[in-house]
Motif scaffolding. Sequence first.
Motif, mmCIF file in Angstrom:
data_model
loop_
_atom_site.group_PDB
_atom_site.id
_atom_site.type_symbol
_atom_site.label_atom_id
_atom_site.label_comp_id
_atom_site.label_asym_id
_atom_site.label_seq_id
_atom_site.Cartn_x
_atom_site.Cartn_y
_atom_site.Cartn_z
ATOM 1 N N LEU A 377 0.825 -1.209 0.000
ATOM 2 C CA LEU A 377 0.000 0.000 0.000
ATOM 3 C C LEU A 377 0.862 1.263 0.000
ATOM 4 O O LEU A 377 0.480 2.290 -0.577
ATOM 5 C CB LEU A 377 -0.938 0.009 1.207
ATOM 6 N N GLU A 378 2.038 1.183 0.639
ATOM 7 C CA GLU A 378 2.948 2.334 0.649
ATOM 8 C C GLU A 378 3.391 2.696 -0.764
ATOM 9 O O GLU A 378 3.794 3.834 -1.011
ATOM 10 C CB GLU A 378 4.169 2.024 1.520
ATOM 11 N N HIS A 379 3.317 1.735 -1.675
ATOM 12 C CA HIS A 379 3.692 1.977 -3.070
ATOM 13 C C HIS A 379 2.467 2.085 -3.977
ATOM 14 O O HIS A 379 2.588 2.003 -5.204
ATOM 15 C CB HIS A 379 4.607 0.857 -3.560
ATOM 16 N N GLY A 380 1.299 2.234 -3.367
ATOM 17 C CA GLY A 380 0.082 2.413 -4.143
ATOM 18 C C GLY A 380 -0.474 1.143 -4.748
ATOM 19 O O GLY A 380 -1.257 1.203 -5.705
ATOM 20 N N ILE A 381 -0.094 -0.012 -4.202
ATOM 21 C CA ILE A 381 -0.560 -1.305 -4.726
ATOM 22 C C ILE A 381 -1.361 -2.009 -3.640
ATOM 23 O O ILE A 381 -0.894 -2.170 -2.510
ATOM 24 C CB ILE A 381 0.629 -2.181 -5.151
ATOM 25 N N ASP A 382 -2.576 -2.424 -3.974
ATOM 26 C CA ASP A 382 -3.451 -3.132 -3.040
ATOM 27 C C ASP A 382 -3.438 -4.613 -3.392
ATOM 28 O O ASP A 382 -3.931 -5.023 -4.445
ATOM 29 C CB ASP A 382 -4.874 -2.573 -3.115
ATOM 30 N N LEU A 383 -2.858 -5.426 -2.522
ATOM 31 C CA LEU A 383 -2.732 -6.860 -2.761
ATOM 32 C C LEU A 383 -4.092 -7.511 -2.990
ATOM 33 O O LEU A 383 -4.202 -8.507 -3.710
ATOM 34 C CB LEU A 383 -2.021 -7.524 -1.569
ATOM 35 N N THR A 384 -5.141 -6.935 -2.408
ATOM 36 C CA THR A 384 -6.460 -7.559 -2.481
ATOM 37 C C THR A 384 -7.180 -7.279 -3.793
ATOM 38 O O THR A 384 -8.100 -8.021 -4.174
ATOM 39 C CB THR A 384 -7.339 -7.088 -1.313
ATOM 40 N N THR A 385 -6.788 -6.223 -4.497
ATOM 41 C CA THR A 385 -7.505 -5.837 -5.725
ATOM 42 C C THR A 385 -6.614 -5.656 -6.934
ATOM 43 O O THR A 385 -7.115 -5.572 -8.064
ATOM 44 C CB THR A 385 -8.274 -4.523 -5.492
ATOM 45 N N ASP A 386 -5.289 -5.573 -6.726
ATOM 46 C CA ASP A 386 -4.377 -5.263 -7.833
ATOM 47 C C ASP A 386 -3.468 -6.442 -8.155
ATOM 48 O O ASP A 386 -3.106 -7.242 -7.273
ATOM 49 C CB ASP A 386 -3.480 -4.072 -7.475
ATOM 50 N N LEU A 387 -3.081 -6.520 -9.428
ATOM 51 C CA LEU A 387 -1.953 -7.367 -9.796
ATOM 52 C C LEU A 387 -0.683 -6.715 -9.263
ATOM 53 O O LEU A 387 -0.537 -5.494 -9.322
ATOM 54 C CB LEU A 387 -1.872 -7.520 -11.306
#
Length: 592
Positions: A377-387
Motif C-alpha cells: 500500500l505504501e507503493h500504491g498497490i493493493d494486494l487484495t484488488t491489484d496485480l
Amino acid sequence: MTPQAGVAAPPVRDLATAPSSDGGLDSAPRLATRLAAPAAGWTVEVDAIVVGSGIAGLTAALELRTRVPRVLLVTKDRLGSGSTVWAQGGIAAALDPEDSPAAHLQDTLVAGVGLCDPRAVEVLVTEGPARVRELVARGAVFDTAPDGQISLTREGGHHADRIAHAGGDATGAEISRALVAQIEAVRDDPGIEVIEHALVLDVLTGPPGPDGRPGAACGVTLHVIGEGQRDGVGAALGKAVVLATGGIGQVFRSSTNPPQATGDGIAAALRAGAVVGDVEFVQFHPTVLWLGAGVKGQLTLVSEAVRGEGALLLDTDGVRFMPDVHPMAELAPRDVVAHAIVRRMADTGADHVWLDARHLGGDFLRRRFPTIHERLLEHGIDLTTDLVPVAPAQHYHSGGVVTDLVGRTSLPGLYAVGEAACTGVHGANRLASNSLLEGLVFAHRAARHITDKVAAGALTRQEPTVRSGSEALVAAASRARVQRLATEGPGVLRSGDCLRRAASGLAGVPTDAHLRHDDGRALAAPQTAEWETTNVHQVASVLTATALARQESRGGHARSDFPERDDEHWRVRLEASLDPDGQLVVRRAPID
C-alpha cells in the motif's frame, strides 16, 4: 563421491589457473589477507566472541552465556537489526504428527539438486522440531490453529504443511523480538558484554604453521561507532570466534537484504585462511516488488507464502506459465521459478511479471499477510484488488564458510553459523524457510561444542600475529561499480563471457585506495564504508571465480553456455581459500 560404473571420476585439482577456452578461469584473483586499518587502541579478553545478532548469533550467545565464563556479542548495528527480522514466510519444521523429519529431509535434498550433505540435512530435520519448541519457551509467539497448536502452512518445494509463522508474515520479526528480549534481560550479567554499532574488521590468527598458513583464530579486530565505553578500533581476544554475520546481498545492485549484508564474515574468514564453499550458489527470490529498473538498495519481498496460499504468476499478457514449467507450478523450488520468470520476461520483452492473489479474498489476505499488504500500500498497490508487479532479486546465499556438523571451520577456533556458513544443508538451492531453522539448529550445536572444548581445555587462546600477504582498502566510491559487475556477471543467468568480463572488471578495481593519492590526498581513508566495500569486492571476486569454474547449471547457478546439470563431472562442492600470499585457490571437494 562414488564414480559411475565405467566412468572415471574427474581429477581433484587446483583451479588457480586454467585455460579460458574450456570456460574456466583465465587467472584466479589475488586478494588481501587483511584490511588496512589503524592499530587496535583497546583490548578485551573473553572466552568466546559471537559476531552477529540474527537468529544464529543471538542463539549462540544465549547458549554460551551460561556455559562459559565470559561471552562478547558484537553486532554491526543494533540488536535485532539483521536479516532475521525481515524473514516473512516462516520457519520449517516437521511439527505436524502427519509429517516427518524423513519427508522434510527428502524435500530438502530435492531442492539442493544433489549437492546437499545428507548428514547435515538429517541433523537439521531431526533436531529442528525441538529447537522450534525451545523458541516458544523463550517467548516467541507463533500463530496458532483453533485447537491451540502451532498453525502450519506450505511453501515452494515442500510436500507438507510444515511452515510455522508469526504475525501472519512477520515470523522473523517475532523471533528476533523474543531472542533480543532474552539478551536484554541478562545484559547486566558480568558474564556477557554486548557491543552494538561495531563492524568486525578481521579475524585474528596465531603463529603460522610449517606450511605458512595462519594459525588458530584467537579473536577479532573491530571498529565501534557511536557512544559507549568502547569506540574506534579495538581487539577482542578469545578462545573461540563464532561468525553469524549473515549474507552477501549488498554485493548486488538490488537485494531483499538489509544494508548491513556486505559479506563481512565470509570475507574476514577468507582473509584469515578459512575455506569457503558453494559460493556460486546465490538464491534470487522469484517475487520481489518491481518498481522500475533504476531502483536500488533493499527491495520489498513478497513472500513465497503468498504463492503457498494459492497466488498465481502471470506474464504481462495475463497468461499463467508455471504449470508448463514444473509439476508443482508456482510452488516449484525457488531457482526453478526465478529462472522461469526471467525467461518469460525475455520471451515477452517485459521487465516484470504479475503476481495475482485477488481470488484469495481481501479479508484473508489482510489477515494472513498484514505486513506485505501494508508495504505494498505504501507503493500504491493493493494486494487484495491489484496485480502485483514482481521480478527476481538477490535474496539468500547458499554458500559461505565451510563447516562441519558442529559449526567448526577449517581454521581451529573459528566457527560459522547461519547464512554466513556453508553447512551442506542447502546444496545448490535453499528450500524455503529452512534458513531460520539452520541458524537455530547449528548455532545451538556450535555453542555446545565450544562449551565442551573450553571445559576440557582443548580451546586455548593463542597470541595474535600479523599474517603474510597484503592489506587492502577499496574506496566506497567503487561500490556501485562492483555491484554492477556482480549483477551483470554472476547474476540470475550467467555465461562464460559475462563472467570473464566481470572478473576482469573486478580485477581492475583499485584495492590500495589508502595508498593512492590525487592532489596530495589519499583516495580513501580506512573507515566503515571503505571496509564494507572491500568486503563486497572480495566476495564478488570469489563468487565470480567459482561461478566461472562451475561449467554446468544447477540450482542457484544457471549458465547459458552450460545449460544442463552435469552429475558426471560437477556433483562436487567447489571450495576456495587463499594461499599464504593471497592467491585464490579453488578445489573440487567430493559430495559424500
